[in-house]
Design a protein around this motif. Structure first.
Motif, short mmCIF file in Angstrom:
data_model
loop_
_atom_site.label_atom_id
_atom_site.label_comp_id
_atom_site.label_asym_id
_atom_site.label_seq_id
_atom_site.Cartn_x
_atom_site.Cartn_y
_atom_site.Cartn_z
N HIS A 63 12.17 61.57 44.48
CA HIS A 63 12.11 63.00 44.78
C HIS A 63 13.23 63.78 44.10
N GLY A 64 14.45 63.24 44.13
CA GLY A 64 15.60 63.97 43.62
C GLY A 64 15.69 63.99 42.11
N GLU A 65 15.87 62.84 41.51
CA GLU A 65 16.08 62.79 40.06
C GLU A 65 14.79 62.85 39.26
N ARG A 66 13.76 62.18 39.74
CA ARG A 66 12.49 62.20 39.00
C ARG A 66 11.67 63.45 39.28
N ARG A 67 12.00 64.13 40.34
CA ARG A 67 11.34 65.40 40.69
C ARG A 67 9.84 65.20 40.94
N THR A 68 9.50 64.06 41.55
CA THR A 68 8.12 63.77 41.94
C THR A 68 8.03 63.82 43.46
N GLY A 69 7.19 64.70 43.94
CA GLY A 69 6.99 64.80 45.38
C GLY A 69 5.89 63.86 45.84
N THR A 70 6.00 63.44 47.10
CA THR A 70 4.96 62.61 47.73
C THR A 70 4.63 63.22 49.09
N GLY A 71 4.50 64.52 49.12
CA GLY A 71 4.32 65.21 50.39
C GLY A 71 2.97 64.96 51.04
N PHE A 72 2.96 65.15 52.36
CA PHE A 72 1.73 65.01 53.11
C PHE A 72 0.80 66.20 52.81
N VAL A 73 -0.46 65.89 52.52
CA VAL A 73 -1.48 66.93 52.45
C VAL A 73 -2.46 66.79 53.61
N HIS A 74 -2.33 65.68 54.32
CA HIS A 74 -3.11 65.47 55.54
C HIS A 74 -2.30 64.55 56.44
N ALA A 75 -2.25 64.89 57.71
CA ALA A 75 -1.56 64.03 58.69
C ALA A 75 -2.28 64.15 60.01
N GLU A 76 -2.56 63.02 60.62
CA GLU A 76 -3.14 63.02 61.95
C GLU A 76 -2.60 61.82 62.69
#
Length: 156
Positions: A63-76
């Motif tokens: 997330h920090g150095e590579r600037r790749t997010g892995t954010g949730f787009v769905h959560a249940e």
């Protein structure tokens, strides 16, 4: 929509990671029961540890150095039993799908053999500078695929 039944921890694949967690005072309501929102914080912490301990990837570096997010787009989540202050819990992630720019995870949370919560997440990989989707990075894809194969958890 049918409600899932809780699974004992022993029913999960033997190759699956077991990530320890603990329900703390700050996670609980006045009755000493883990607040539902706190469960998502605990789950995210378990996923961060899963990246490092099992996948061999530094979540913060991605997330920090590579600037790749892995954010949730769905959560249940489905709750089966209350988690209480001081409980030691075990999170067991299973990768159920790997797509072009997303992947899906089922995360089981147990206290002993008792399943307390089951989460289902879809994470999208994004370029954090443009906030646009990007393909799952090759190293992450390979690590997720190896783990899913070991657990036989991909849903066809």
């Amino acid at each position: 929509m049918s409600r899932p039944s809780p699974l004992p921890a022993a029913a999960l694949p033997p190759a699956a990671a077991r990530i320890p967690g603990r329900i703390r005072f700050s996670d609980c309501d006045p009755a000493g029961i883990a607040f539902f929102g706190a469960w998502f914080t605990l789950a995210n912490a378990a996923i961060e540890d899963f990246f490092e301990l099992t996948l061999g990837l530094d979540f913060h570096h991605i997330h920090g150095e590579r600037r790749t997010g892995t954010g949730f787009v769905h959560a249940e989540a489905d709750w089966f039993a209350p988690g209480r202050m001081g409980d030691r819990v075990t999170f067991t992630p299973l990768i159920t799908r790997i797509g072009g720019a997303s992947y899906a995870t089922t995360l089981h949370a147990h206290r002993g053999e008792v399943e307390l919560v089951r989460f289902r997440f879809v994470n999208a990989t994004t370029d954090l500078d443009t906030a646009r989707p990007q393909p799952v990075p090759d190293d992450l894809r390979a690590a997720l695929a190896r783990y899913a194969a070991a657990c036989e958890s991909l849903i066809p």
